[in-house]
Design a protein around this motif. Structure first.
Motif, mmCIF file in Angstrom:
data_model
loop_
_atom_site.group_PDB
_atom_site.id
_atom_site.type_symbol
_atom_site.label_atom_id
_atom_site.label_comp_id
_atom_site.label_asym_id
_atom_site.label_seq_id
_atom_site.Cartn_x
_atom_site.Cartn_y
_atom_site.Cartn_z
ATOM 1 N N HIS A 168 0.814 -1.209 0.000
ATOM 2 C CA HIS A 168 0.000 0.000 0.000
ATOM 3 C C HIS A 168 0.844 1.252 0.000
ATOM 4 C CE1 HIS A 168 -2.857 2.950 1.731
ATOM 5 N NE2 HIS A 168 -3.694 2.339 0.835
ATOM 6 N N ASP A 169 1.927 1.152 0.815
ATOM 7 C CA ASP A 169 2.803 2.325 0.895
ATOM 8 C C ASP A 169 3.486 2.575 -0.479
ATOM 9 O OD1 ASP A 169 2.073 2.665 3.470
ATOM 10 O OD2 ASP A 169 3.846 1.654 4.339
ATOM 11 N N SER A 172 4.015 3.823 -6.864
ATOM 12 C CA SER A 172 4.956 3.404 -7.869
ATOM 13 C C SER A 172 4.391 2.338 -8.790
ATOM 14 C CB SER A 172 6.231 2.857 -7.189
ATOM 15 O OG SER A 172 5.896 1.827 -6.297
ATOM 16 N N PHE A 173 3.230 1.932 -8.504
ATOM 17 C CA PHE A 173 2.651 0.898 -9.355
ATOM 18 C C PHE A 173 1.826 1.518 -10.471
ATOM 19 C CE2 PHE A 173 2.348 -1.926 -5.358
ATOM 20 C CZ PHE A 173 3.715 -2.146 -5.402
ATOM 21 N N ASP A 174 1.588 0.656 -11.426
ATOM 22 C CA ASP A 174 0.688 1.115 -12.486
ATOM 23 C C ASP A 174 -0.714 1.208 -11.876
ATOM 24 O OD1 ASP A 174 -1.000 -1.526 -13.372
ATOM 25 O OD2 ASP A 174 1.104 -2.030 -12.761
ATOM 26 N N PRO A 175 -1.593 1.936 -12.459
ATOM 27 C CA PRO A 175 -2.900 2.239 -11.816
ATOM 28 C C PRO A 175 -3.663 0.980 -11.423
ATOM 29 C CG PRO A 175 -2.621 3.569 -13.778
ATOM 30 C CD PRO A 175 -1.406 2.707 -13.726
ATOM 31 N N VAL A 176 -3.609 0.010 -12.251
ATOM 32 C CA VAL A 176 -4.400 -1.206 -11.912
ATOM 33 C C VAL A 176 -3.840 -1.868 -10.675
ATOM 34 C CG1 VAL A 176 -5.068 -3.483 -12.703
ATOM 35 C CG2 VAL A 176 -5.092 -1.544 -14.283
ATOM 36 N N ALA A 184 -1.978 -0.438 -8.413
ATOM 37 C CA ALA A 184 -2.198 0.444 -7.249
ATOM 38 C C ALA A 184 -3.603 0.282 -6.699
ATOM 39 C CB ALA A 184 -1.956 1.904 -7.711
ATOM 40 N N ARG A 185 -4.504 0.163 -7.575
ATOM 41 C CA ARG A 185 -5.937 -0.010 -7.129
ATOM 42 C C ARG A 185 -6.095 -1.342 -6.381
ATOM 43 N NH1 ARG A 185 -9.867 1.940 -4.797
ATOM 44 N NH2 ARG A 185 -11.874 0.956 -5.268
ATOM 45 N N SER A 186 -5.446 -2.356 -6.858
ATOM 46 C CA SER A 186 -5.486 -3.656 -6.187
ATOM 47 C C SER A 186 -4.905 -3.574 -4.795
ATOM 48 C CB SER A 186 -4.726 -4.707 -6.997
ATOM 49 O OG SER A 186 -5.273 -4.856 -8.284
ATOM 50 N N ALA A 187 -3.798 -2.835 -4.678
ATOM 51 C CA ALA A 187 -3.189 -2.685 -3.360
ATOM 52 C C ALA A 187 -4.131 -1.976 -2.417
ATOM 53 C CB ALA A 187 -1.863 -1.896 -3.515
ATOM 54 N N GLU A 188 -4.845 -0.984 -2.894
ATOM 55 C CA GLU A 188 -5.808 -0.255 -2.030
ATOM 56 C C GLU A 188 -6.930 -1.207 -1.589
ATOM 57 O OE1 GLU A 188 -7.147 3.152 -4.201
ATOM 58 O OE2 GLU A 188 -5.371 4.345 -3.729
ATOM 59 N N LEU A 189 -7.424 -1.943 -2.570
ATOM 60 C CA LEU A 189 -8.496 -2.890 -2.238
ATOM 61 C C LEU A 189 -8.014 -3.907 -1.202
ATOM 62 C CD1 LEU A 189 -10.157 -3.638 -5.718
ATOM 63 C CD2 LEU A 189 -11.199 -2.536 -3.721
#
Lengths: 541, 586
Positions: free
Chosen positions: A318-319, A323-327, A329-334
């Motif tokens: 999450h932190d 640096s991730f691609d949007p998809v 990054a969204r997965s990490a948030e979820l």
């Protein structure tokens, strides 16, 4: 009567009534005795009537025949009398004297009077009669009969006699009249014979006494027999009641003593079988329940450790999401969000299993419910603003000061408020979306009611809202972080305090949850300072 | 048993209380009724009298507006009510005399003239009137003014009523003969050993027993003092009546209880027994005097009635046996079958012309052929002949039950009645007989009646005398002498013989007129008696043969034999086989 009756009597009467209500024996014996008394009374009355009729009939037959014989004899003697006898008084005397003599021997009284004279009120006298007899003993109706008819007739009468010493006795009797003609003066005379029926009365009294004695003995016998029989039946029933009471009290090992092979013994056997079956099933259920709780507890504990590791990994992801691609990054948030939910669900499960294991304890302190409300409103403001829900606290009077575990009370209220925000709706169409917290207290209890104006609860749902993982609409998406265990835990918390947590709701009118806590933990709750059904709902109804 | 609520409990308690009360009421208050409606007893006892052989007559009372003669006629008719009652007849009387009118006598008339006379006086002339006294004893014929009823009347409330009714029941002869019969009151003779009948007329209805007992209580009358006596003390009275039920007459007398010895009580009971025995419906009687029951010697309270025949010890032996003389020997037997007796006079001729056999059948007495001596000998047993007395012309010897042998001695100075008893002889002066020309003598079996046929110059007389005797049986005097007459004209003027037909009746044989002799029956009291079946005329008869014993035939002795008077005159006669001086015992 109530005023005059002394208190002990009423008391005693109440005890008797209580005994009557509780004792089948008493009612059966009482009923049987009443029935027996009725039957015996009717039968006895009938028998006595029959006896009396029979006695009278027999007696009347006898006296009518005897009187007819006397009259025949008198007529025979008169027919034989010399024509040269012209002294009617002497003839009358001579005629009646032997009859009177026979009457003394055979217990009847004699009056010979001219038929056209009333025997009692004859002014000229002239009647010859048994010494000591009151001539009024011949009823005037009979005298009147012979003034018109010569047929022999009889009727009942009271025979009054006066003894030599002046004592007057009267007894029931039958008087029979027969008409004669004295040749001396050619006039008609009536020969009245008065037969006392006191002997028959004595017979009747004897029969009555015998019947009464027999009846009393019969009633006593029936009462005794009934008591014995009911005792045979009621004693096992009483024992069964005692055993059932013990079973109900949890002493599942209690059993009835089975003796014999009769119906009652089989009843006791069946009862024992039932008790054994119940005991077995309850044990199984208890065991199953214990295993389940243990399983939940163990699962929760076993999940914590891997979850901690996953959490740490998730935090790292999450932190580094920027640096991730949007998809990704969204997965990490979820992942992070679901981990939060997972954690709180696990915490709730652990809390529940603590309750189930009976490990939950209270940390008591003086708590002001109004403060609790304000704090909760403060802590949920973010969520409320996010939903555009206005949460207001309304003190309804009284002190909201109670003895409680503040952490748990806060948790309960927070649960209720977040639940209300989840389901809140506008109070009136187009108006602001409002959740109200009402606080009230009195000398026995304090209460908090959380009111929303959402979809409300369907009938029957108000009892089920506290079930674990229960959803009013299973298809509805969870928008808040609810785990489905919040209300169940709240209910357990309320119960831990000896308080109530109750729900009210109606479709389209919203819902209200009310927490009522005793002022002192352990004190029994009788009423809540706040109504469960809100006033505005009543108004609308 | 359901719903143990408070309300059902209260209901039950109340129910129990009510039932308990009912029970108590049932047991305690059930008693005999003390009042009620008058109920007519069914089957009213109507005492059924025997259907009599004569008509019952319901008397008719007076009607308004009757004339004096109708009232008198109604009175005479009302007295004929039967069964007898006087209540209706009394309605014809002045109320003032109603209660005191007490007809004791009876006047029997053959015919009565219609009442005639003025408004306040009516006269009825009775023809053939005879009078009976209170006892019913025949008193003889009424003649002259005695046979006339003079009745005064008075107006009472507009109706005529009789003021001075006769002291007698006045009834027609036909009515009387149908409803009254001659019976006897039995008294004792002077020795107290024998019962003597005194004939009276009594009604045959239910009052028979009452009349008989009343007659006995009244006694034989002063005229017969010493002749007969009654054991009933004076002062006794019948208590209301003597009812007869189931053949038992209950004789209840008012007065002092009897103070008699056993023998006298027995005699008194014999009097009652014989007297009541004449009532056909009476089989026994009970006697109470002053409330005390009199018992027989055997101790029985109920005493059977008896009859003279049953009590007469000589009856069986000599009752209907005929005695007579044949070839100088004494024979005995029934008519047509006579045989010599076993005694001395049966073996050798006794030289007697008339015989008399004692009532006990032991001794035979005979008048010697010359009529100068009266001899006796045992009848059937061996013994010697004794001469009892001697006289001039003895005839008609007769025994009585006391053993007295009576005989008439026709001396030149007229007849003398002589008697012999146990070696003692005597003469009895009988007024109207002694010194007269006596054709025949009869003595009753009880020895109280002497009956003589006395030849007079114009007509013969039948003289009855009663014999007064001492207590030992010795004749003292003849009293109550009377001529027996019967109905006027009945008795023939010349009498040939007289014989007993019963204790109280006679048959008289007149001298033949135109070849036929008339037979007349008479009572010993002189009353005319119609004995049914007795021939009233017979031809060729010389004497009569009769006995007062029932069952002994009454015969006329004719030349050809014995003519039975109880059968028609034309029946064959029984041959005498040469027997003479036929007689029954006595």
């Amino acid at each position: 009567m109530e005023a005059a009756a002394p208190v002990p009597l009423r008391h005693r009467l109440r005890r008797v009534l209580t005994f009557w209500r509780r004792s089948i024996s008493a009612r059966v014996v009482g009923g049987t005795v009443v029935l027996t008394v009725v039957v015996v009374g009717v039968v006895g009355w009938f028998l006595l009537q029959q006896t009396r009729e029979g006695l009278l009939e027999h007696r009347i037959d006898a006296v009518v025949v005897e009187a007819a014989d006397e009259a025949d004899d008198a007529r025979n003697r008169l027919d034989s009398a010399s024509l040269s006898e012209i002294d009617a008084a002497q003839q009358q005397r001579e005629l009646v004297e032997p009859i009177i003599q026979r009457g003394l021997a055979r217990d009847f009284y004699v009056v010979l009077a001219a038929s056209d004279d009333a025997s009692g009120s004859d002014p000229s006298g002239g009647a010859a009669y048994t010494l000591g007899l009151d001539r009024d003993s011949v009823p005037s109706s009979l005298v009147a009969h012979f003034a018109q008819s010569a047929e022999p007739a009889w009727t009942y009468t009271t025979i009054r006699t006066e003894a030599a010493d002046g004592t007057v006795t009267s007894e029931p009797g039958i008087v029979v009249g027969n008409q004669l003609t004295l040749p001396a003066d050619g006039r008609s005379y009536t020969l009245y014979l008065l037969f006392p029926t006191s002997e028959d009365a004595e017979t009747l009294a004897l029969v009555s006494r015998a019947l009464l004695t027999a009846s009393i003995l019969l009633v006593v016998l029936v009462a005794g027999v009934t008591w014995l029989v009911t005792r045979q039946v009621v004693t096992p029933v009483r024992l069964a009641r005692q055993v059932a009471e013990r079973l109900a009290a949890g002493r599942l090992q209690e059993r009835l003593v089975v003796s014999g092979e009769d119906d009652l013994a089989r009843l006791a056997g069946s009862f024992n079988q039932m008790a054994a079956s119940l005991q077995r099933q309850i044990r199984q259920l208890e065991e199953l329940s214990r295993v389940q709780r243990r399983f939940v507890s163990d699962v929760s504990h076993e999940l914590r450790t891997p979850l901690t590791t996953v959490r740490m990994a998730g935090d790292v992801l999450h932190d580094a999401r920027d640096s991730f691609d949007p998809v990704t990054a969204r997965s990490a948030e979820l992942l992070q969000t679901e981990l939060d939910r997972f954690e709180s669900l696990l915490a709730d499960l652990l809390e529940i299993s603590r309750f189930d294991a009976g490990a939950a304890v209270l940390d008591l302190d003086e708590v002001d419910l109004a403060d609790v409300c304000h704090r909760v409103v403060g802590s949920t403001r973010a969520l409320a603003e996010q939903r555009s829900v206005q949460v207001v606290v309304r003190p309804m009077g009284g002190s909201g000061l109670v003895e409680a575990d503040v952490r748990r009370v806060e948790r309960v209220v927070r649960n209720l408020v977040s639940n209300a925000i989840d389901h809140a709706g506008p109070r009136s169409a187009g108006g602001p979306v409002v959740v109200e917290l009402r606080v009230a207290g009195d000398e026995h209890a304090g209460a908090i009611a959380v009111r929303d104006y959402g979809v409300g609860l369907a009938p029957g749902e108000s009892a089920r809202v506290f079930d674990r993982f229960w959803r009013a609409d299973p298809a509805r998406a969870r928008t808040s972080g609810g785990t489905g265990l919040g209300l169940a835990i709240s209910l357990e918390d309320a119960h831990l305090h000896g308080g109530w947590l109750q729900a009210w709701g109606r479709p389209g009118q919203g819902a209200q949850f009310r927490l009522t806590l005793p002022r002192r933990t352990g004190e029994p709750l009788r009423r809540s300072p706040l109504p469960l059904v809100p006033d505005d709902a009543l108004e609308r109804a | 048993m359901s719903g143990p609520g408070g309300v059902p409990l209260h209901r039950r308690t109340a129910l129990a209380a009510v039932l308990g009360g009912l029970g108590l009421a049932a047991s305690g208050c059930l008693s005999m009724p003390e009042s009620g409606p008058v109920v007519e007893a069914d089957g009213g006892s109507t005492s059924e009298a025997d259907p009599g052989t004569v008509a019952a007559i319901d008397a008719r009372g007076p009607e308004d507006g009757q004339s004096p003669s109708e009232v008198v006629q109604g009175f005479l008719d009302a007295m004929q009510a039967f069964p007898s009652e006087l209540a209706t007849a009394k309605l014809f009387l002045d109320p003032d005399v109603r209660s005191t009118w007490n007809p004791e006598r009876t006047i029997v008339y053959a015919e009565a003239s219609p009442p005639a006379g003025g408004t306040y006086h009516q006269r009825v002339v009775l023809t053939g009137a005879e009078e009976l006294d209170a006892r019913g004893a025949w008193q003889g014929r009424l003649t002259g003014t005695d046979a006339v009823l003079d009745l005064d009347l008075r107006e009472v409330d507009g109706q005529y009523r009789i003021v001075d009714p006769p002291d007698a029941l006045v009834v027609p002869e036909e009515w009387f003969s149908q409803r009254y019969e001659q019976v006897s009151l039995y008294f004792l003779d002077s020795t107290g050993t024998d019962l003597v009948p005194e004939p009276v007329y009594v009604s045959t209805d239910e009052k028979l027993a009452t009349a008989l007992v009343s007659g006995l209580l009244a006694g034989p009358g002063k005229a017969l003092t010493g002749v007969v006596q009654s054991m009933f003390p004076e002062g006794l009275r019948v208590d209301l009546s003597v009812p007869v039920s189931d053949g038992v007459a209950a004789v209840s007398l008012v007065g002092d209880p009897l103070a008699l010895g056993d023998e006298d009580v027995q005699r008194l009971l014999s009097q009652l027994s014989w007297t009541l025995g004449q009532g056909s419906s009476i089989q026994a009687f009970t006697l109470t005097v002053g409330g005390v029951a009199v018992r027989s010697v055997g101790g029985a309270e109920q005493i059977p009635v008896s009859s003279p025949q049953a009590d007469d010890p000589g009856y069986e032996r000599t009752g209907s046996t005929l005695f007579g003389l044949r070839d100088g020997l004494v024979v005995a037997g029934s008519p047509g079958d006579l045989g010599a007796v076993d005694g001395p006079w049966g073996a050798t001729p006794a030289d007697v012309r008339e015989i008399a056999v004692s009532l006990d059948g032991l001794t035979v007495a005979g008048v010697s052929s010359g009529g100068t001596a009266l001899r006796s000998a045992p009848l059937q047993q061996a013994g010697v002949t004794r001469t009892l007395l001697t006289g001039t012309d003895l005839h008609d010897p007769h025994w009585d039950r006391l053993g007295r042998l009576w005989v008439v001695d026709s001396t030149t100075a007229g007849a003398v009645v002589r008697w012999h008893r146990s070696g003692v002889t005597g003469t009895l002066e009988v007024p109207g007989v002694s010194g007269q020309d006596v054709g025949g003598l009869l003595v009753s079996r009880d020895g109280t009646r002497l009956l003589a046929v006395v030849h007079g110059s114009r007509r013969d007389r039948l003289v009855l005398a009663r014999v007064r005797s001492s207590a030992g049986g010795r004749p003292r005097a003849a009293v109550a002498v009377s001529d027996l007459q019967g109905d006027p004209g009945d008795l023939p003027s010349r009498l040939r013989d007289v014989a007993w037909t019963s204790e109280t009746s006679l048959t008289v044989l007149g001298r033949p007129v135109a070849g036929s002799s008339s037979l007349v029956s008479l009572g010993v009291d002189g009353s005319p008696v119609s004995v049914s079946g007795v021939t009233t005329a017979i031809s060729g008869s010389r004497s009569l043969l009769g006995s007062s014993v029932d069952g002994a035939g009454v015969y006329a002795v004719t030349r050809t034999g014995l003519a039975d008077l109880s059968v028609p005159a034309r029946s064959p006669r029984t041959s005498l086989d040469g027997a003479t001086a036929l007689t029954y015992a006595g």
